[in-house]
Write an enzyme that holds these catalytic residues in place. Sequence first.
Site, mmCIF file in Angstrom:
data_model
loop_
_atom_site.group_PDB
_atom_site.id
_atom_site.type_symbol
_atom_site.label_atom_id
_atom_site.label_comp_id
_atom_site.label_asym_id
_atom_site.label_seq_id
_atom_site.Cartn_x
_atom_site.Cartn_y
_atom_site.Cartn_z
ATOM 1 N N GLY A 55 -2.602 27.775 -19.510
ATOM 2 C CA GLY A 55 -2.037 27.472 -18.787
ATOM 3 C C GLY A 55 -1.489 28.764 -18.050
ATOM 4 N N GLN A 58 3.604 33.976 -12.564
ATOM 5 C CA GLN A 58 3.044 34.815 -13.531
ATOM 6 C C GLN A 58 2.063 35.749 -12.730
ATOM 7 O OE1 GLN A 58 2.081 31.447 -16.703
ATOM 8 N NE2 GLN A 58 2.312 33.343 -17.894
ATOM 9 N N CYS A 71 2.663 33.338 -24.787
ATOM 10 C CA CYS A 71 2.559 33.595 -23.212
ATOM 11 C C CYS A 71 2.153 34.530 -22.540
ATOM 12 C CB CYS A 71 4.223 33.343 -22.599
ATOM 13 S SG CYS A 71 4.373 33.278 -20.996
ATOM 14 N N LEU A 72 1.413 34.439 -21.817
ATOM 15 C CA LEU A 72 0.655 35.464 -21.042
ATOM 16 C C LEU A 72 1.610 36.688 -20.430
ATOM 17 C CD1 LEU A 72 -2.113 33.550 -18.742
ATOM 18 C CD2 LEU A 72 -2.373 34.379 -21.191
ATOM 19 N N HIS A 106 6.081 24.294 -20.641
ATOM 20 C CA HIS A 106 5.865 25.698 -20.594
ATOM 21 C C HIS A 106 5.984 26.085 -19.047
ATOM 22 C CE1 HIS A 106 4.755 29.755 -22.489
ATOM 23 N NE2 HIS A 106 4.272 29.824 -21.235
ATOM 24 N N GLU A 107 4.756 25.670 -18.454
ATOM 25 C CA GLU A 107 4.375 25.962 -16.985
ATOM 26 C C GLU A 107 5.525 25.682 -16.075
ATOM 27 O OE1 GLU A 107 2.385 27.963 -17.143
ATOM 28 O OE2 GLU A 107 1.421 27.747 -18.804
ATOM 29 N N HIS A 128 8.292 28.036 -16.397
ATOM 30 C CA HIS A 128 8.056 29.171 -15.516
ATOM 31 C C HIS A 128 8.364 29.139 -13.990
ATOM 32 C CE1 HIS A 128 6.109 32.117 -18.022
ATOM 33 N NE2 HIS A 128 5.242 31.516 -18.263
#
Length: 179
Positions: free
Chosen positions: A45, A50, A88-89, A130-131, A134
């Site tokens: 995701g 991000q 997380c990225l 999670h997204e 963000h």
Amino acid sequence: MARDIVIWPHKVLTSPTQPVTDFGPALETLLQEMSESMAEAKGIGIAANQVGVALRVAIVGREDGTQFEIVNPQILSKEGSVKYEEGCLSVPDVWEKCPRVERVKVRYQDKTGEWHELEADGRLAHVLQHEIDHLDGHVFVEHLGSLKQKLIKERMLKLQKSLARRKDEPSQDKGTKRS
């Protein structure tokens, strides 16, 4: 073309994103770049902030390997509680057990502006939360204890500095800056 992933605690990751109002070619291009960035980083995701774009849009991966976009999402309901190992990225190489809700109902638009509702549980509910976090200006680290947050933040600040130095160094082979 893939965009660079922004490292937390960069300001774009700690501020709420703006609603998408233009569902034209620019959104399609952004989604393509986000998808490429997510694939390159081997993520499941990715949110627009991000990759440095403060818009309320994300790509969510399903367990079967497919993905879909969520634009202007809202969580309508939450049920249950669960803890998942989460990464997380934007917080690379950090994995921690994170408290989440087990089931969510989400309302969102697709890339054409059409509204949808989705009830999800398990891993899909986890990725949606999670997204959407963000897009609200939060990262999973904020669900952890204050000591863990502090230690992870220190590591990420060092990483940011290291990456900034690398970008400023001339390339060995062509004398150009690295991306």
